[in-house]
Design an enzyme around this catalytic site. Structure first.
Site, PDB file in Angstrom:
ATOM      1  N   ARG A   1     -16.197   8.080 -14.820  1.00 59.11           N
ATOM      2  CA  ARG A   1     -15.854   8.186 -13.384  1.00 59.11           C
ATOM      3  C   ARG A   1     -16.094   6.893 -12.614  1.00 59.11           C
ATOM      4  NH1 ARG A   1     -18.344  13.027 -14.414  1.00 59.11           N
ATOM      5  NH2 ARG A   1     -16.879  14.720 -14.754  1.00 59.11           N
TER       6      ARG A   1
ATOM      7  N   LYS B   1      -5.616  -1.761  -6.304  1.00 59.57           N
ATOM      8  CA  LYS B   1      -4.647  -0.792  -6.808  1.00 59.57           C
ATOM      9  C   LYS B   1      -4.548  -0.947  -8.321  1.00 59.57           C
ATOM     10  CE  LYS B   1      -0.858   0.192  -3.618  1.00 59.57           C
ATOM     11  NZ  LYS B   1       0.597  -0.134  -3.527  1.00 59.57           N
TER      12      LYS B   1
ATOM     13  N   GLU C   1       6.247 -13.619  -4.965  1.00 54.20           N
ATOM     14  CA  GLU C   1       5.224 -12.827  -4.263  1.00 54.20           C
ATOM     15  C   GLU C   1       4.361 -13.727  -3.369  1.00 54.20           C
ATOM     16  OE1 GLU C   1       5.071  -9.496  -4.557  1.00 54.20           O
ATOM     17  OE2 GLU C   1       5.755  -8.944  -6.562  1.00 54.20           O
TER      18      GLU C   1
ATOM     19  N   LYS D   1      -3.460 -11.470   1.455  1.00 49.62           N
ATOM     20  CA  LYS D   1      -3.522 -10.112   0.906  1.00 49.62           C
ATOM     21  C   LYS D   1      -4.847  -9.447   1.258  1.00 49.62           C
ATOM     22  CE  LYS D   1      -2.605  -6.925  -2.711  1.00 49.62           C
ATOM     23  NZ  LYS D   1      -1.882  -6.571  -3.926  1.00 49.62           N
TER      24      LYS D   1
ATOM     25  N   GLU E   1      -3.897   2.224   1.741  1.00 48.12           N
ATOM     26  CA  GLU E   1      -2.457   2.252   2.006  1.00 48.12           C
ATOM     27  C   GLU E   1      -2.025   3.473   2.790  1.00 48.12           C
ATOM     28  OE1 GLU E   1       0.057   1.606  -1.401  1.00 48.12           O
ATOM     29  OE2 GLU E   1       1.547   0.641  -0.128  1.00 48.12           O
TER      30      GLU E   1
ATOM     31  N   ARG F   1      -0.722  -1.612   5.087  1.00 49.47           N
ATOM     32  CA  ARG F   1      -0.612  -2.199   3.751  1.00 49.47           C
ATOM     33  C   ARG F   1       0.823  -2.132   3.243  1.00 49.47           C
ATOM     34  NH1 ARG F   1      -5.139  -1.680  -1.023  1.00 49.47           N
ATOM     35  NH2 ARG F   1      -3.980  -2.756  -2.635  1.00 49.47           N
TER      36      ARG F   1
ATOM     37  N   ASN G   1       5.056  -4.442   0.861  1.00 50.69           N
ATOM     38  CA  ASN G   1       6.247  -4.030   0.121  1.00 50.69           C
ATOM     39  C   ASN G   1       7.512  -4.733   0.577  1.00 50.69           C
ATOM     40  OD1 ASN G   1       4.827  -2.284  -1.504  1.00 50.69           O
ATOM     41  ND2 ASN G   1       5.000  -0.600  -0.036  1.00 50.69           N
TER      42      ASN G   1
ATOM     43  N   HIS H   1      10.465  -5.097  -1.659  1.00 51.83           N
ATOM     44  CA  HIS H   1      10.249  -4.233  -2.817  1.00 51.83           C
ATOM     45  C   HIS H   1      11.160  -3.014  -2.861  1.00 51.83           C
ATOM     46  CE1 HIS H   1       6.879  -6.825  -3.549  1.00 51.83           C
ATOM     47  NE2 HIS H   1       6.544  -6.161  -4.636  1.00 51.83           N
TER      48      HIS H   1
ATOM     49  N   HIS I   1      12.851  -2.847  -6.228  1.00 49.83           N
ATOM     50  CA  HIS I   1      12.641  -1.749  -7.180  1.00 49.83           C
ATOM     51  C   HIS I   1      13.952  -1.105  -7.584  1.00 49.83           C
ATOM     52  CE1 HIS I   1       8.170  -1.091  -5.949  1.00 49.83           C
ATOM     53  NE2 HIS I   1       8.286  -1.953  -6.944  1.00 49.83           N
TER      54      HIS I   1
ATOM     55  N   HIS J   1      10.052  -8.295 -12.409  1.00 45.20           N
ATOM     56  CA  HIS J   1       9.678  -7.753 -11.098  1.00 45.20           C
ATOM     57  C   HIS J   1       9.785  -8.789  -9.971  1.00 45.20           C
ATOM     58  CE1 HIS J   1       7.508  -5.437  -8.087  1.00 45.20           C
ATOM     59  NE2 HIS J   1       6.663  -6.445  -7.935  1.00 45.20           N
TER      60      HIS J   1
HETATM   61  N1  LIG Z   1      -1.911  -3.606  -8.675  1.00 45.92           N
HETATM   62  C1  LIG Z   1      -1.125  -4.203  -7.820  1.00 45.92           C
HETATM   63  O1  LIG Z   1      -1.429  -4.246  -6.619  1.00 45.92           O
HETATM   64  C2  LIG Z   1       0.133  -4.842  -8.304  1.00 45.92           C
HETATM   65  C3  LIG Z   1       0.845  -5.705  -7.458  1.00 45.92           C
HETATM   66  C4  LIG Z   1       1.959  -6.319  -7.966  1.00 45.92           C
HETATM   67  C5  LIG Z   1       2.367  -6.085  -9.263  1.00 45.92           C
HETATM   68  N2  LIG Z   1       1.667  -5.240 -10.053  1.00 45.92           N
HETATM   69  C6  LIG Z   1       2.052  -4.996 -11.436  1.00 45.92           C
HETATM   70  O2  LIG Z   1       1.914  -6.218 -12.153  1.00 45.92           O
HETATM   71  C7  LIG Z   1       2.800  -6.180 -13.274  1.00 45.92           C
HETATM   72  C8  LIG Z   1       3.498  -7.486 -13.373  1.00 45.92           C
HETATM   73  O3  LIG Z   1       2.526  -8.499 -13.558  1.00 45.92           O
HETATM   74  P1  LIG Z   1       2.879  -9.801 -14.403  1.00 45.92           P
HETATM   75  O4  LIG Z   1       4.109 -10.374 -13.871  1.00 45.92           O
HETATM   76  O5  LIG Z   1       1.664 -10.617 -14.461  1.00 45.92           O
HETATM   77  O6  LIG Z   1       3.262  -9.158 -15.822  1.00 45.92           O
HETATM   78  P2  LIG Z   1       2.602  -9.296 -17.259  1.00 45.92           P
HETATM   79  O7  LIG Z   1       1.181  -8.893 -17.227  1.00 45.92           O
HETATM   80  O8  LIG Z   1       3.490  -8.533 -18.171  1.00 45.92           O
HETATM   81  O9  LIG Z   1       2.676 -10.847 -17.577  1.00 45.92           O
HETATM   82  C9  LIG Z   1       3.948 -11.431 -17.721  1.00 45.92           C
HETATM   83  C10 LIG Z   1       4.073 -12.091 -19.094  1.00 45.92           C
HETATM   84  O10 LIG Z   1       3.316 -13.293 -19.072  1.00 45.92           O
HETATM   85  C11 LIG Z   1       2.407 -13.322 -20.159  1.00 45.92           C
HETATM   86  N3  LIG Z   1       1.278 -14.098 -19.692  1.00 45.92           N
HETATM   87  C12 LIG Z   1       0.414 -13.765 -18.709  1.00 45.92           C
HETATM   88  N4  LIG Z   1      -0.422 -14.783 -18.488  1.00 45.92           N
HETATM   89  C13 LIG Z   1      -0.103 -15.765 -19.350  1.00 45.92           C
HETATM   90  C14 LIG Z   1      -0.592 -17.068 -19.583  1.00 45.92           C
HETATM   91  N5  LIG Z   1      -1.557 -17.605 -18.841  1.00 45.92           N
HETATM   92  N6  LIG Z   1      -0.029 -17.798 -20.584  1.00 45.92           N
HETATM   93  C15 LIG Z   1       0.988 -17.280 -21.312  1.00 45.92           C
HETATM   94  N7  LIG Z   1       1.515 -16.082 -21.115  1.00 45.92           N
HETATM   95  C16 LIG Z   1       0.976 -15.328 -20.141  1.00 45.92           C
HETATM   96  C17 LIG Z   1       2.150 -11.892 -20.485  1.00 45.92           C
HETATM   97  O11 LIG Z   1       1.733 -11.744 -21.835  1.00 45.92           O
HETATM   98  C18 LIG Z   1       3.515 -11.269 -20.239  1.00 45.92           C
HETATM   99  O12 LIG Z   1       4.322 -11.456 -21.365  1.00 45.92           O
HETATM  100  C19 LIG Z   1       3.729  -5.007 -13.043  1.00 45.92           C
HETATM  101  O13 LIG Z   1       3.365  -3.972 -13.923  1.00 45.92           O
HETATM  102  C20 LIG Z   1       3.479  -4.602 -11.602  1.00 45.92           C
HETATM  103  O14 LIG Z   1       3.667  -3.222 -11.373  1.00 45.92           O
HETATM  104  C21 LIG Z   1       0.556  -4.619  -9.593  1.00 45.92           C
HETATM  105 ZN   LIG Z   2       5.451  -6.955  -6.277  1.00 45.64          ZN
END
Ligand SMILES: NC(=O)c1ccc[n+]([C@@H]2O[C@H](COP(=O)([O-])OP(=O)(O)OC[C@H]3O[C@@H](n4cnc5c(N)ncnc54)[C@H](O)[C@@H]3O)[C@@H](O)[C@H]2O)c1
Ligand SMILES: [Zn+2]
Ligand SMILES: NC(=O)c1ccc[n+]([C@@H]2O[C@H](COP(=O)([O-])OP(=O)(O)OC[C@H]3O[C@@H](n4cnc5c(N)ncnc54)[C@H](O)[C@@H]3O)[C@@H](O)[C@H]2O)c1
Ligand SMILES: [Zn+2]
Lengths: 393, 393
Positions: free
Chosen positions: B126, B148, B190, B231, B241, B245, B249, B252, B256, B271
């Protein structure tokens, strides 16, 4: 108090405060009570086969009166349902019903359904509204109050979950009439627990009135309300279990070890039965450590026996692992620092406390002394020759 | 500011407040920074194949300096990893390492790993301690800040999760040098978003300095820090949210829909690229509704194009579903009350706002006008003859 009076217990958690309503006929008032608090809400009901057969139609009729036509998710009954697979099933069902954050997940069932549905409500869209309609005595006096939700993992019970408080709890005392008596008794163990923790007057009242609680008179609602008050007090003091809330684990350290030792086989032992034996052992152990009088331990044992609950390891059908193995079950889920364990012990009825320095060696000798001796590893005993000496009963 | 200076941004959330450290060489300082805040902690590192290959050994060396020898859980890279199955795998790995509530789960990776590991940390026992070491630009400026966490469901992205704040975020700007340029650009979308929401000065600074941010000078850390401040401000105002917050978006809703329309095929659209196009569309839509000047929309498009980001639907390789189908993707995850939608719109650069009453019909005509026309359902168009008229570029 008339049979139909509803008792309200408030759980004081600031902006997460909510009411527990206790009384008969509440299923039929569910729609009114829910829509009063969450106007315009849509809903999904999560339940199990047994409870659905007995009470789902009544609840649907009650929801209808508040204009709520719920989606229904029915799961198999039993502890195994508290799994990742069923969590995913509930989450998917709630999303399939296209419910939003402001809509409500309703748990209609015992602790299994409450824990699982509450966890799902806590994670769908990062937290939806949640209402508990507990249908077992254990759920009415324990699991539905306090916001702990979760599932089991291959590594242990209740290891995965969130704190997610309900918006409302409806404890309909009438639905308990369809509960198998063995389940009623198991829930009664948790009810009696509050007396042993810090309400000696309640324990004495139960010694006097337990028959009426079982029979279903106004005493049933009164006992449930007092239990909810007791739990709500502890929860309000320590919502996230960083201190005092651990008192609620009275009887649970021994109890969990026995549940694990019997491989969670409900034919042999259900949770509340494990707690009953565990509470008796905790009191007996406290007296052995010269913390409490042996008379108090005997009084606890006598009451548990009177209501038909098991109260000693010998009451568990089948063989038990030996004392060393039981100790291993106890230490498995606990931090053991320098050979010392945390236990809930007591100075007498209604005087439980958290003991942080119980030597594992003391626990072991106590388990040996109280072990029934029918062990699953036969052969010469490594334990002391005095092992059976003070075995009670 | 020297290249090696570390910038600290505090996320002001009362008793859940935490620091974001931004600078180079932070992986090697991880053990020191973590054990200063969580003395005596044990740890599990969750990472993906790509990131493990590039940075795991460095992190382990850094943790070692703080006396931390972590369990390591390595998952396949990619969005598909944000699933129930991998959540269970991480939970099980953390439990197998016998970590307690006071121990820490460390996410080393992009947003996928951060969201998944954070969710696991939020539900094991938990809620355990959690530390984010974001390795993608997107994760450093967005997903690692704000608490999040979550996974995807067959019914949609990020529909299941919890709010679980980290105890610390370490954004090592050097690790971004191994990030594929396309991922860097996606994260940059972003980053620029914060300028468009409420920091016009930051957007102007980026127009001037974006080359240095890409190249990795001190401007990179400065831009990331400013994004984190932006942020953190929004999150501190609205942790769960329920209001403001939603401004985050921006871009987005359209984004999306485009991700869904391309079936989350990252060969076509990742994304951040969807967000880039979505932001350009949101600005263009705002100007079409006479809320913002067309000059502002053009300025946004020009900047996105300059850094190499897609900025219009025509930039997506392959066919797109028609405007009606895109609108269906938009309304799928939203409450549409009386034909009106909630959208983040803008009155100009740095002046975004939440519009709660956008007529679906306006969105549809706008999508028709901006649709590139290569549609996956060929045949005569139901839409107005003017459909292609104001299609930009
Ligand atoms: N929690 C939140 O508030 C929030 C906000 C925005 C996005 N997200 C989520 O984040 C995700 C997207 O994040 P992302 O774009 O980082 O995706 P990701 O984690 O898939 O990373 C993108 C790619 O880059 C590679 N990678 C990452 N760091 C690296 C590095 N230093 N060197 C080499 N390769 C590297 C990863 O292996 C992957 O193939 C989505 O699932 C989205 O929903 C969450
Ligand atoms: Zn985003
Ligand atoms: N969240 C908490 O704080 C907390 C506290 C204590 C226990 N628990 C959990 O609660 C669970 C045990 O709860 P339980 O004893 O209610 O188990 P349960 O939900 O399995 O119910 C016991 C049995 O009674 C049946 N049943 C329930 N209500 C009935 C009714 N009115 N009529 C006929 N049959 C009925 C069920 O179908 C089941 O077969 C355990 O998983 C335990 O971990 C949670
Ligand atoms: Zn219990």
């Amino acid at each position: 108090m008339s049979v139909n009076a509803t008792v309200t217990v408030e759980v004081g958690l600031g902006d997460r405060a909510y009411d527990i309503l206790i009384g008969s006929g509440l299923l039929l008032r569910a729609g009114t009570e829910i829509s009063r608090r969450l106007p315009g809400t849509r809903a999904a009901v999560v339940t199990d086969d047994n409870v659905a057969a007995a009470h789902l139609e009544t609840l649907k009729a009650g929801l209808e009166k508040g204009g709520i036509q719920p989606a229904v998710i029915t799961l198999p009954a039993g502890e195994k349902t508290k799994s990742f697979a069923h969590l995913e099933e509930v989450v998917d069902g709630v999303l399939a019903a296209r419910l939003e954050r402001g809509d409500v997940v309703i748990a209609l069932g015992g602790g299994v359904i409450g824990d699982l549905a509450g966890f799902a409500a806590g994670i769908v869209r990062r937290g939806m509204n949640f209402v508990q309609i507990p249908t077992s005595l254990l759920a009415q006096v324990d699991s539905s109050v306090g916001g702990k939700t979760g599932i089991n993992s291959a590594r242990g019970k209740n290891l995965v979950g969130v704190f997610h408080q309900p918006k409302l709890v409806l404890a309909d005392t009438e639905v308990l009439d369809t509960l198998p008596i063995r389940e009623f008794r198991a829930g009664y163990a948790e009810l009696a627990k509050y007396g042993l923790i810090d309400r000696p007057g309640f324990f004495a009242w139960l010694e006097e009135n337990w028959g009426k609680v079982f029979a279903g008179g106004p005493e049933r609602a009164e006992a449930i309300a007092e239990a909810c008050r007791a739990k709500a007090d502890v929860v309000a003091r320590d919502e996230f279990e960083t201190g005092d809330r651990a008192l609620l684990n009275l009887g649970h350290t021994f109890g969990h070890a026995l549940e694990a030792a019997t491989r969670y086989d409900s034919a042999r032992l259900v949770h509340g039965e494990g707690v009953a034996i565990g509470m008796a052992l905790a009191c007996r152990f406290s007296s052995r450590l010269n913390l409490a009088s042996p008379d108090d331990a005997a009084r606890v044992e006598t009451h548990l026996r009177a209501v038909g609950l098991p109260w000693r390891m010998a009451d568990i059908p089948g063989e038990l692992p030996d004392a060393e193995a039981l100790l291993a079950f106890i230490t498995q889920d606990k931090k053991v620092s320098r050979g010392a364990l945390t236990f809930i012990l007591t100075r007498g009825i209604g005087q439980a406390f958290i003991a942080r320095d119980v030597p594992a060696s003391e626990v072991l000798s106590f388990l040996r002394e109280n072990h029934p001796g029918r062990q699953s590893r036969p052969g010469p005993q490594k334990s002391s020759p005095g092992q059976q000496k003070s075995r009670p009963g």
